[in-house]
Scaffold this active site. Structure first.
Site, PDB file in Angstrom:
ATOM      1  N   VAL A 268      -1.055   1.338  -7.135  1.00  0.00           N
ATOM      2  CA  VAL A 268      -1.503   0.208  -6.931  1.00  0.00           C
ATOM      3  C   VAL A 268      -1.058  -0.952  -7.925  1.00  0.00           C
ATOM      4  O   VAL A 268      -1.463  -2.240  -7.804  1.00  0.00           O
ATOM      5  CB  VAL A 268      -2.990  -0.239  -6.830  1.00  0.00           C
ATOM      6  CG1 VAL A 268      -3.794   0.464  -5.700  1.00  0.00           C
ATOM      7  CG2 VAL A 268      -3.751   0.546  -8.090  1.00  0.00           C
ATOM      8  N   LYS A 269      -0.605  -0.584  -8.980  1.00  0.00           N
ATOM      9  CA  LYS A 269      -0.035  -1.488  -9.976  1.00  0.00           C
ATOM     10  C   LYS A 269       1.139  -2.169  -9.462  1.00  0.00           C
ATOM     11  O   LYS A 269       1.752  -2.153  -8.466  1.00  0.00           O
ATOM     12  CB  LYS A 269       0.362  -0.696 -11.111  1.00  0.00           C
ATOM     13  CG  LYS A 269      -0.748  -0.189 -11.875  1.00  0.00           C
ATOM     14  CD  LYS A 269      -2.014  -0.931 -12.196  1.00  0.00           C
ATOM     15  CE  LYS A 269      -2.851  -0.007 -13.092  1.00  0.00           C
ATOM     16  NZ  LYS A 269      -3.757   1.059 -12.325  1.00  0.00           N
TER      17      LYS A 269
END
Ligand SMILES: Cc1ncc(COP(=O)(O)O)c(C=O)c1O
Length: 407
Positions: free
Chosen positions: A199-200
């Site tokens: 998700v980064k």
């Protein structure tokens, strides 16, 4: 050809996800077809490119953001009973890294509008700790920077180490005063830690990086990520085993202190290098999506407002956090999350105040920091990822409008 986003269709919109295109896939495939899978040339290339991108002298890749935080504190010689100031709003890993080394966490309050620990909050935590603090670990929440110039001044005043939890903030810039520096350049800190969880902003599947300007620290970080093992002949202590005459034995290595296996593989690094080349595009796309959210949600103020803007920062938005007055909306956070879920929209809470976790409550007793409580009461992360389109933002805003209207 890049993989086409399908997220504008009315399928499920997660709160975050990776963007993988054909160049990423080809980069990984090339490594799989080669000879070297574990830490090798791709890791070195990723480290060099990353250091250059963030303006750091050194970048050391490792297996996760958590490992990066652990290694950074270890490389600064944090030891048992040392205290470290950590903002109350962060992921578990920030505080846990201190505990891995037997250190004690001093939770600092945060600004209720931005979720960031300011120098004033850090100062209050230092006072509470009564002078026994070794380091501070600010978090660049959601992709905005904490005030590193202010925190750096505090650190210098009190002789403290300063490590940035930059897991959310790859691509952000500090812009205070004369400074215009990428997060990771460590202008005011000793080290910065990054995560490449999917998700980064960029991903390696799992992975992390520590950046720093100090060569000795970089050397130690590299050693500690690999069991504490050294092949540096100048440092060998056991000369009888190490050398034949003046020549080091080809198999020989030494371990002078105990380290970890926190290596990143070349498979992961190849993906990281390919993703890093896409970083500027990712950041620009996320900024555009956040601007779209701000326009689309304007009608819902003051019941729903975007996270407050931190001064001195060009953010690289990792999360879009909405601050919601659930009383005004007439629904609890759980009800809003469920209603969004029924409309195919994911949401998440970043974060429950760390001191509320049973582990930390048992260790440090019950605490309530007002800024962290106020932030936590209102925060809800709405979908934000590179392959979203502005139509998806409009869909989320429409869903919230229907929920507010009781639909
Ligand atoms: C603020 C923060 N710190 C540290 C971490 C740990 O990173 P990783 O999941 O790569 O170990 C995360 C990841 O979620 C994070 O959000």
């Amino acid at each position: 050809m890049s993989k086409k986003s399908e997220s504008a269709s009315p399928g499920m919109l997660p709160y975050g996800r990776q963007s993988i295109d054909e160049t990423d896939i080809r980069a990984v495939t090339r490594v799989l077809e080669g000879d070297w899978l574990t830490t090798g040339p791709a890791v070195e290339a990723f480290e060099r490119a990353f250091a250059e991108k963030v303006g750091a002298a050194h970048a050391i890749a490792c297996s996760s953001g958590t490992a990066a935080l652990h290694l950074a504190l270890e490389a600064l010689w944090l030891v048992e009973h040392d205290r470290v100031v950590v903002p109350a709003i962060s992921f578990l890993a920030t505080a846990n890294a201190v505990r891995f080394l037997g250190g004690e966490v001093v939770f600092a309050d945060v600004d209720a509008q931005t979720g960031l620990m300011t120098p004033a909050h850090a100062e209050a935590a230092l006072k509470r700790a009564d002078g026994h603090v070794r380091a501070m670990l600010p978090v660049h929440l959601a992709g905005q920077c904490a005030d590193m110039a202010g925190l750096g001044a505090l650190a210098r005043r009190d002789g403290l180490k300063l490590v940035e939890d930059a897991c959310h903030a790859l691509g952000a810039f500090e812009t205070s005063g004369e400074t215009h520096a990428p997060v990771g350049a460590c202008r005011h800190s000793d080290m910065a830690a990054f995560s490449f969880h999917p998700v980064k902003t960029i991903t390696t599947g799992e992975g992390g990086m520590v950046t720093c300007q100090n060569g000795d620290a970089a050397e130690r970080l590299g050693r500690m990520r690999n069991h504490g093992m050294s092949r540096d002949e100048r440092a060998f202590q056991n000369a009888a085993l190490a050398f034949e005459g003046e020549t080091p034995n080809p198999w020989y290595y030494e371990m002078e202190e105990i380290g970890f296996n926190y290596r990143l593989s070349d498979i992961h690094a190849a993906l990281g290098l390919s993703q890093l080349a896409r970083l500027d595009g990712f950041v620009a796309k996320r900024r555009g999506l956040v601007a779209a959210y701000e326009r689309e949600l304007a009608d819902l103020a003051p019941a729903i407002v975007p996270l407050g803007r931190a001064p001195g920062c060009e953010p690289a938005w990792h999360l879009f956090v909405a601050l919601i007055d659930f009383d005004q909306v007439g629904a609890s956070r759980a009800q809003v999350m469920r209603a969004l879920g029924e409309k195919g929209i994911g949401a998440q809470v970043h974060y429950i105040p760390l001191y509320q976790q049973p582990y930390y409550r048992q260790r440090y007793g019950r605490q309530k920091l007002p800024g962290a409580e106020a932030y936590y009461a209102r925060c809800l992360s709405l979908p934000l990822f590179t392959d979203m389109e502005e139509g998806d933002v409009a869909r989320v805003a429409q869903a919230l409008k229907e929920i507010v209207a009781g639909g």
